[in-house]
Design a protein around this motif. Structure first.
Motif, PDB file in Angstrom:
ATOM      1  N   ALA A 123       0.810  -1.016   0.065  1.00 49.84           N
ATOM      2  CA  ALA A 123      -0.032  -0.058  -0.176  1.00 49.84           C
ATOM      3  C   ALA A 123       0.901   1.170   0.045  1.00 49.84           C
ATOM      4  O   ALA A 123       0.625   2.151  -0.911  1.00 49.84           O
ATOM      5  N   LEU A 124       1.888   1.216   0.725  1.00 46.89           N
ATOM      6  CA  LEU A 124       2.973   2.522   0.817  1.00 46.89           C
ATOM      7  C   LEU A 124       3.520   2.756  -0.682  1.00 46.89           C
ATOM      8  O   LEU A 124       3.562   3.741  -1.028  1.00 46.89           O
ATOM      9  N   GLY A 125       3.919   1.374  -1.212  1.00 45.47           N
ATOM     10  CA  GLY A 125       4.480   1.747  -2.386  1.00 45.47           C
ATOM     11  C   GLY A 125       3.193   2.175  -3.477  1.00 45.47           C
ATOM     12  O   GLY A 125       3.611   3.196  -4.253  1.00 45.47           O
ATOM     13  N   LEU A 126       2.118   1.676  -3.457  1.00 49.75           N
ATOM     14  CA  LEU A 126       1.174   2.388  -4.202  1.00 49.75           C
ATOM     15  C   LEU A 126       0.712   3.733  -3.984  1.00 49.75           C
ATOM     16  O   LEU A 126       0.551   4.683  -5.197  1.00 49.75           O
ATOM     17  N   VAL A 127       1.005   4.033  -2.837  1.00 50.49           N
ATOM     18  CA  VAL A 127       0.690   5.509  -2.420  1.00 50.49           C
ATOM     19  C   VAL A 127       1.613   6.460  -3.045  1.00 50.49           C
ATOM     20  O   VAL A 127       1.067   7.558  -3.400  1.00 50.49           O
ATOM     21  N   LEU A 128       2.969   5.985  -2.851  1.00 57.31           N
ATOM     22  CA  LEU A 128       3.834   6.883  -3.483  1.00 57.31           C
ATOM     23  C   LEU A 128       3.727   7.155  -5.043  1.00 57.31           C
ATOM     24  O   LEU A 128       3.884   8.143  -5.616  1.00 57.31           O
ATOM     25  N   VAL A 129       3.220   5.937  -5.742  1.00 52.26           N
ATOM     26  CA  VAL A 129       2.883   5.902  -7.137  1.00 52.26           C
ATOM     27  C   VAL A 129       1.836   6.762  -7.293  1.00 52.26           C
ATOM     28  O   VAL A 129       1.864   7.594  -8.340  1.00 52.26           O
ATOM     29  N   LEU A 130       0.799   6.735  -6.711  1.00 53.44           N
ATOM     30  CA  LEU A 130      -0.361   7.414  -6.851  1.00 53.44           C
ATOM     31  C   LEU A 130      -0.042   9.032  -6.522  1.00 53.44           C
ATOM     32  O   LEU A 130      -0.423   9.769  -7.219  1.00 53.44           O
ATOM     33  N   ALA A 131       0.510   9.277  -5.472  1.00 59.21           N
ATOM     34  CA  ALA A 131       1.101  10.641  -5.224  1.00 59.21           C
ATOM     35  C   ALA A 131       1.730  11.314  -6.256  1.00 59.21           C
ATOM     36  O   ALA A 131       1.608  12.635  -6.545  1.00 59.21           O
ATOM     37  N   TYR A 132       2.819  10.506  -6.878  1.00 57.95           N
ATOM     38  CA  TYR A 132       3.296  10.917  -7.937  1.00 57.95           C
ATOM     39  C   TYR A 132       2.489  11.326  -9.278  1.00 57.95           C
ATOM     40  O   TYR A 132       2.586  12.302  -9.719  1.00 57.95           O
ATOM     41  N   LEU A 133       1.569  10.486  -9.474  1.00 57.15           N
ATOM     42  CA  LEU A 133       0.669  10.641 -10.500  1.00 57.15           C
ATOM     43  C   LEU A 133      -0.293  11.680 -10.437  1.00 57.15           C
ATOM     44  O   LEU A 133      -0.442  12.550 -11.248  1.00 57.15           O
ATOM     45  N   ASN A 134      -0.940  12.059  -9.350  1.00 53.19           N
ATOM     46  CA  ASN A 134      -1.784  12.954  -9.035  1.00 53.19           C
ATOM     47  C   ASN A 134      -1.181  14.390  -8.490  1.00 53.19           C
ATOM     48  O   ASN A 134      -2.097  15.306  -8.312  1.00 53.19           O
ATOM     49  N   GLY A 135       0.169  14.394  -8.510  1.00 52.96           N
ATOM     50  CA  GLY A 135       0.776  15.809  -8.103  1.00 52.96           C
ATOM     51  C   GLY A 135       0.764  15.695  -6.783  1.00 52.96           C
ATOM     52  O   GLY A 135       1.396  17.017  -6.297  1.00 52.96           O
ATOM     53  N   ASP A 136       0.266  15.028  -5.731  1.00 57.13           N
ATOM     54  CA  ASP A 136       0.378  15.317  -4.212  1.00 57.13           C
ATOM     55  C   ASP A 136       1.938  15.292  -3.837  1.00 57.13           C
ATOM     56  O   ASP A 136       1.981  15.888  -2.482  1.00 57.13           O
ATOM     57  N   TYR A 137       2.715  14.613  -4.495  1.00 58.00           N
ATOM     58  CA  TYR A 137       4.085  14.635  -3.913  1.00 58.00           C
ATOM     59  C   TYR A 137       4.539  16.016  -3.881  1.00 58.00           C
ATOM     60  O   TYR A 137       5.612  16.192  -3.144  1.00 58.00           O
ATOM     61  N   LYS A 138       4.195  17.122  -4.612  1.00 59.12           N
ATOM     62  CA  LYS A 138       4.375  18.518  -4.419  1.00 59.12           C
ATOM     63  C   LYS A 138       4.139  18.961  -2.902  1.00 59.12           C
ATOM     64  O   LYS A 138       5.032  20.123  -2.774  1.00 59.12           O
ATOM     65  N   LEU A 139       3.618  18.336  -2.296  1.00 59.16           N
ATOM     66  CA  LEU A 139       3.127  18.732  -0.914  1.00 59.16           C
ATOM     67  C   LEU A 139       4.322  18.576  -0.185  1.00 59.16           C
ATOM     68  O   LEU A 139       4.601  19.171   0.940  1.00 59.16           O
ATOM     69  N   VAL A 140       5.372  17.702  -0.735  1.00 61.39           N
ATOM     70  CA  VAL A 140       6.347  17.577   0.048  1.00 61.39           C
ATOM     71  C   VAL A 140       7.874  18.001  -0.627  1.00 61.39           C
ATOM     72  O   VAL A 140       8.785  18.377   0.305  1.00 61.39           O
ATOM     73  N   THR A 141       7.675  18.106  -1.743  1.00 57.36           N
ATOM     74  CA  THR A 141       8.802  18.806  -2.535  1.00 57.36           C
ATOM     75  C   THR A 141       8.812  20.098  -2.938  1.00 57.36           C
ATOM     76  O   THR A 141       9.664  20.698  -3.334  1.00 57.36           O
ATOM     77  N   GLU A 142       7.780  20.858  -2.603  1.00 52.09           N
ATOM     78  CA  GLU A 142       7.519  22.344  -2.675  1.00 52.09           C
ATOM     79  C   GLU A 142       7.280  22.869  -1.471  1.00 52.09           C
ATOM     80  O   GLU A 142       6.526  22.304  -0.602  1.00 52.09           O
ATOM     81  N   SER A 143       7.530  24.310  -1.265  1.00 49.33           N
ATOM     82  CA  SER A 143       7.264  24.972   0.059  1.00 49.33           C
ATOM     83  C   SER A 143       5.643  25.496  -0.119  1.00 49.33           C
ATOM     84  O   SER A 143       5.454  26.340  -1.056  1.00 49.33           O
TER      85      SER A 143
END
Ligand SMILES: [Zn+2]
Length: 221
Positions: A123-143
């Motif tokens: 599930a953690l792996g899928l979350v990381l993939v989905l967060a990459y695809l939907n742009g949620d990763y920016k919550l961590v990489t951008e201020s």
């Protein structure tokens, strides 16, 4: 299931349900929804763990109210809450009719168990993939200010894990490294908490920067 899996499954259920009904539930809420049923740990010994908050006859009306009141967002959030019961009934059992009956429903594949480890780490792996695809990763990489809300699921996961370990009188370190399967789960918790922590730092940074910006000059007519 441990809080790593609950939080990750909740994110997947909430986000995918949200997509079906064209709403975007904020990430911190998607991560939090599936952790809520274990909030009964905060109320011990007032509420026995794994009873009222794991009962369908209690959670279904709560979810119905959320859907009626908040429509699509309520539905996405409810999907996250109910993912907890699905997950718990795979690795253990849940009392769907509590307090009317103590009847237990589930296939009890075991906790800890290899199946549980796959479900949580997967599930953690899928979350990381989905967060990459939907742009949620920016919550961590951008201020950005919004990231600061990740503190809510982060603190919940950390405190509930500590309370759970305390209640069961186990040394967390000894427990975490007691089995190979659990070591991977521990690592998963560290990755999730570390990622959320990074997001919180980004949020705090954005708020500080925003606070330092001079207020816009008053408009002269
Ligand atoms: Zn639970």
């Amino acid at each position: 299931m441990f809080l790593l899996g609950h939080s990750c499954w909740s994110y997947l259920f909430s986000k995918l349900t949200g997509r079906q009904v064209k709403v975007n539930l904020p990430s911190y809420m998607a991560l939090l929804a599936g952790v809520l049923p274990d909030f009964d740990i905060y109320f011990k010994p007032l509420i026995q763990h794994h009873t009222y908050t794991h009962s369908l006859i209690i959670l279904l009306p709560v979810c119905a109210v959320l859907v009626i009141r908040f429509k699509g967002l309520g539905l996405a959030f409810s999907a996250g809450i109910l993912s907890h019961l699905v997950a718990d009934s795979i690795v253990g059992t849940i009392p769907p009719l509590y307090p009317l009956s103590n009847f237990q429903l589930g296939i009890s594949l075991g906790l800890p168990s290899p199946v549980d480890t796959v479900l949580e780490a997967g599930a953690l792996g899928l979350v990381l993939v989905l967060a990459y695809l939907n742009g949620d990763y920016k919550l961590v990489t951008e201020s950005q200010c919004e990231s600061v809300y990740l503190v809510i699921p982060m603190v919940s996961i950390v405190t509930l894990t500590l309370l759970f370990a305390g209640d069961n009188n186990v040394s967390l370190a000894a427990f975490a490294f007691s089995r190979k399967a659990l070591t991977l789960i521990t690592l998963g918790h560290v990755v999730l908490i570390g990622t959320l922590g990074l997001g919180v730092v980004q949020g705090v940074r954005a708020i500080i920067v925003e606070g330092k910006q001079p207020a816009p000059a008053p408009q002269v007519p």
